[in-house]
Structure formats: C-alpha cells, structure tokens
Design a protein around this motif. Sequence first.
Motif, PDB file in Angstrom:
ATOM      1  N   SER A  96       0.812  -1.219   0.000  1.00  0.00           N
ATOM      2  CA  SER A  96       0.000   0.000   0.000  1.00  0.00           C
ATOM      3  C   SER A  96       0.847   1.272   0.000  1.00  0.00           C
ATOM      4  N   GLY A  97       2.045   1.220   0.574  1.00  0.00           N
ATOM      5  CA  GLY A  97       2.896   2.413   0.638  1.00  0.00           C
ATOM      6  C   GLY A  97       3.230   3.022  -0.715  1.00  0.00           C
ATOM      7  N   PRO A  98       3.740   2.235  -1.667  1.00  0.00           N
ATOM      8  CA  PRO A  98       4.026   2.807  -2.989  1.00  0.00           C
ATOM      9  C   PRO A  98       2.768   3.346  -3.671  1.00  0.00           C
ATOM     10  N   ALA A  99       1.646   2.645  -3.515  1.00  0.00           N
ATOM     11  CA  ALA A  99       0.410   3.100  -4.155  1.00  0.00           C
ATOM     12  C   ALA A  99      -0.028   4.451  -3.601  1.00  0.00           C
ATOM     13  N   TYR A 100      -0.114   4.556  -2.281  1.00  0.00           N
ATOM     14  CA  TYR A 100      -0.516   5.841  -1.695  1.00  0.00           C
ATOM     15  C   TYR A 100       0.507   6.927  -2.034  1.00  0.00           C
ATOM     16  N   GLY A 101       1.783   6.582  -1.992  1.00  0.00           N
ATOM     17  CA  GLY A 101       2.808   7.569  -2.299  1.00  0.00           C
ATOM     18  C   GLY A 101       2.708   8.113  -3.709  1.00  0.00           C
ATOM     19  N   LEU A 102       2.517   7.237  -4.681  1.00  0.00           N
ATOM     20  CA  LEU A 102       2.406   7.686  -6.074  1.00  0.00           C
ATOM     21  C   LEU A 102       1.130   8.488  -6.308  1.00  0.00           C
ATOM     22  N   LEU A 103       0.050   8.092  -5.659  1.00  0.00           N
ATOM     23  CA  LEU A 103      -1.180   8.879  -5.771  1.00  0.00           C
ATOM     24  C   LEU A 103      -1.002  10.246  -5.115  1.00  0.00           C
ATOM     25  N   LEU A 104      -0.248  10.300  -4.027  1.00  0.00           N
ATOM     26  CA  LEU A 104       0.066  11.585  -3.405  1.00  0.00           C
ATOM     27  C   LEU A 104       0.973  12.427  -4.293  1.00  0.00           C
ATOM     28  N   ALA A 153       0.879  12.657  -7.428  1.00  0.00           N
ATOM     29  CA  ALA A 153       0.008  13.302  -8.414  1.00  0.00           C
ATOM     30  C   ALA A 153      -0.893  14.353  -7.789  1.00  0.00           C
ATOM     31  N   ALA A 154      -1.368  14.099  -6.578  1.00  0.00           N
ATOM     32  CA  ALA A 154      -2.336  14.992  -5.941  1.00  0.00           C
ATOM     33  C   ALA A 154      -1.704  16.122  -5.145  1.00  0.00           C
ATOM     34  N   SER A 155      -0.495  15.892  -4.630  1.00  0.00           N
ATOM     35  CA  SER A 155       0.134  16.863  -3.731  1.00  0.00           C
ATOM     36  C   SER A 155       1.653  16.850  -3.918  1.00  0.00           C
ATOM     37  N   PRO A 156       2.133  17.362  -5.064  1.00  0.00           N
ATOM     38  CA  PRO A 156       3.578  17.354  -5.308  1.00  0.00           C
ATOM     39  C   PRO A 156       4.334  17.981  -4.134  1.00  0.00           C
ATOM     40  N   GLY A 157       5.446  17.344  -3.770  1.00  0.00           N
ATOM     41  CA  GLY A 157       6.250  17.839  -2.664  1.00  0.00           C
ATOM     42  C   GLY A 157       5.834  17.308  -1.304  1.00  0.00           C
ATOM     43  N   TRP A 158       4.865  16.423  -1.264  1.00  0.00           N
ATOM     44  CA  TRP A 158       4.369  15.896   0.012  1.00  0.00           C
ATOM     45  C   TRP A 158       5.463  15.217   0.811  1.00  0.00           C
ATOM     46  N   THR A 159       6.439  14.634   0.140  1.00  0.00           N
ATOM     47  CA  THR A 159       7.489  13.903   0.850  1.00  0.00           C
ATOM     48  C   THR A 159       8.345  14.814   1.710  1.00  0.00           C
ATOM     49  N   ALA A 212      -2.975   7.867   3.768  1.00  0.00           N
ATOM     50  CA  ALA A 212      -4.326   7.855   3.209  1.00  0.00           C
ATOM     51  C   ALA A 212      -5.071   9.142   3.567  1.00  0.00           C
ATOM     52  N   ALA A 213      -4.912   9.604   4.796  1.00  0.00           N
ATOM     53  CA  ALA A 213      -5.558  10.856   5.205  1.00  0.00           C
ATOM     54  C   ALA A 213      -4.965  12.043   4.446  1.00  0.00           C
ATOM     55  N   LEU A 214      -3.659  12.009   4.207  1.00  0.00           N
ATOM     56  CA  LEU A 214      -3.032  13.068   3.413  1.00  0.00           C
ATOM     57  C   LEU A 214      -3.622  13.099   2.011  1.00  0.00           C
ATOM     58  N   LEU A 215      -3.824  11.933   1.416  1.00  0.00           N
ATOM     59  CA  LEU A 215      -4.395  11.857   0.074  1.00  0.00           C
ATOM     60  C   LEU A 215      -5.839  12.348   0.072  1.00  0.00           C
ATOM     61  N   MET A 216      -6.593  11.957   1.061  1.00  0.00           N
ATOM     62  CA  MET A 216      -7.982  12.386   1.162  1.00  0.00           C
ATOM     63  C   MET A 216      -8.065  13.918   1.240  1.00  0.00           C
ATOM     64  N   ARG A 217      -7.193  14.516   2.051  1.00  0.00           N
ATOM     65  CA  ARG A 217      -7.182  15.989   2.173  1.00  0.00           C
ATOM     66  C   ARG A 217      -6.707  16.642   0.881  1.00  0.00           C
ATOM     67  N   ALA A 218      -5.682  16.091   0.268  1.00  0.00           N
ATOM     68  CA  ALA A 218      -5.144  16.687  -0.954  1.00  0.00           C
ATOM     69  C   ALA A 218      -6.189  16.723  -2.064  1.00  0.00           C
ATOM     70  N   LEU A 219      -7.007  15.683  -2.143  1.00  0.00           N
ATOM     71  CA  LEU A 219      -8.021  15.611  -3.199  1.00  0.00           C
ATOM     72  C   LEU A 219      -9.362  16.206  -2.775  1.00  0.00           C
ATOM     73  N   GLY A 220      -9.537  16.448  -1.474  1.00  0.00           N
ATOM     74  CA  GLY A 220     -10.811  16.958  -0.987  1.00  0.00           C
ATOM     75  C   GLY A 220     -11.934  15.962  -1.183  1.00  0.00           C
ATOM     76  N   VAL A 221     -11.648  14.669  -0.932  1.00  0.00           N
ATOM     77  CA  VAL A 221     -12.652  13.617  -1.112  1.00  0.00           C
ATOM     78  C   VAL A 221     -12.930  12.921   0.214  1.00  0.00           C
ATOM     79  N   GLN A 222     -14.016  12.172   0.222  1.00  0.00           N
ATOM     80  CA  GLN A 222     -14.397  11.352   1.365  1.00  0.00           C
ATOM     81  C   GLN A 222     -14.574   9.917   0.885  1.00  0.00           C
ATOM     82  N   PRO A 223     -14.480   8.939   1.789  1.00  0.00           N
ATOM     83  CA  PRO A 223     -14.747   7.551   1.396  1.00  0.00           C
ATOM     84  C   PRO A 223     -16.167   7.410   0.854  1.00  0.00           C
TER      85      PRO A 223
END
Length: 195
Positions: free
Chosen positions: A125-133, A135-141, A151-162
């Motif tokens: 799951s780490g590489p998947a969430y990282g790569l999606l981040l 795209a959604a939040s460049p510089g997150w690292t 996962a919460a970082l990705l949710m905030r970056a995209l402004g989405v909910q489950p």
Amino acid sequence: HESFHIVQMRRGLGVGTLSAEHLDAVDGRYWMWLEWRALARALRESGPARALAIREALAFRQARRARFPDKSETERALDINEGLASYTQAVLPAQSEADAIASALDELTAAEGGESFVRTFAYASGPAYGLLLDAASPGWTRKVRARHDPAALLMRALGVQPVVDVAAAAARYGGAELRAAEEQREQQRQARIAE
C-alpha cells in the motif's frame, strides 16, 4: 527500501517495532485485499475514475479500522515506517512515472499471494498511496511526518471522502469471492491449529 530506513530517523520518521496481527483475521485480510484492489485501479485510471477508486480504497480502509479500532495507530505507523520505505524503493530507481506505477502495481499483485500481511501490508500500500500523493500533492514527501497517515493526506489533498455504500463498492472488486476465500483460509488454519 533499506536506504530509507537509514535516513528515516534523521527525518523524524522513526517508529518502533510493530506488528498488525489483526491482518491475519478474516476481516482484516478481507478489507486489506479490497483496499489493494481499489488502489491498483486508482493507479491505472485518471480523472473521475481514479477519484472514485481512491474513495473506494479509503472506504475499505475505514471499514477495516472500524472493525479493529485499536489497530489504527499500528497501521498508520507501519504505513510511515515500511510504506514510505517501499515507496522510496519504487520511485528512486524508476526511469519514469509509468515505471514507478508499474513497480507499485507489481507490489500490489505480489502482496495478494502472500501468506501473511501482518508486517508486510505497507510494502504494497505504501508505494500506491505515495504515487497517488505525488500526483495529488507534489512535494508531500518534504512535509510528511511520523504522525501522518498517507491515506488521510491523500484524502485531504483531493478533498474527497470515502464512498458511503461500502458493500456496493466491495461487490465491484469481487468482495463475495474474497470473503469466501478468506473464510476457507481461516477454517484451514483452525484445522491446522487443532491438529
């Protein structure tokens, strides 16, 4: 992967030795499989289809954590410790974003064949969430901290909910077959223990 572990303490990303035993339980494994399948779909898609797959992955994660609330912190810490190391392993040697995504998809596929997810779930799951981040939040690292949940970082970056209807989402990923396979695995495990 191991190079990341060398520098993670200097980056304030160190966590202790942890184990997510709940991921050997039927519900733990079931929801993890579904999350991985949704992450794989998200990596293959773009636009609204990617956003939906991410929302589904988040819903599966939320369902697992609702079932095992006392293990949420353990999962989050392992996402940081092993997930970021595995993300680093996928991204640094990649010649392109497509190569990194291919590596992450390979990791997700390989994880499904694993006997136990207890220590290794974040490798997939780490590489998947990282790569999606990426795209959604460049510089997150450069901003991630040990207290963060990718996962919460990705949710905030995209402004989405489950997604709300987790059962319908599970059906789109073969949930009934997965549940049956996991229940059979557990019966076989219990029979081995009884022997």
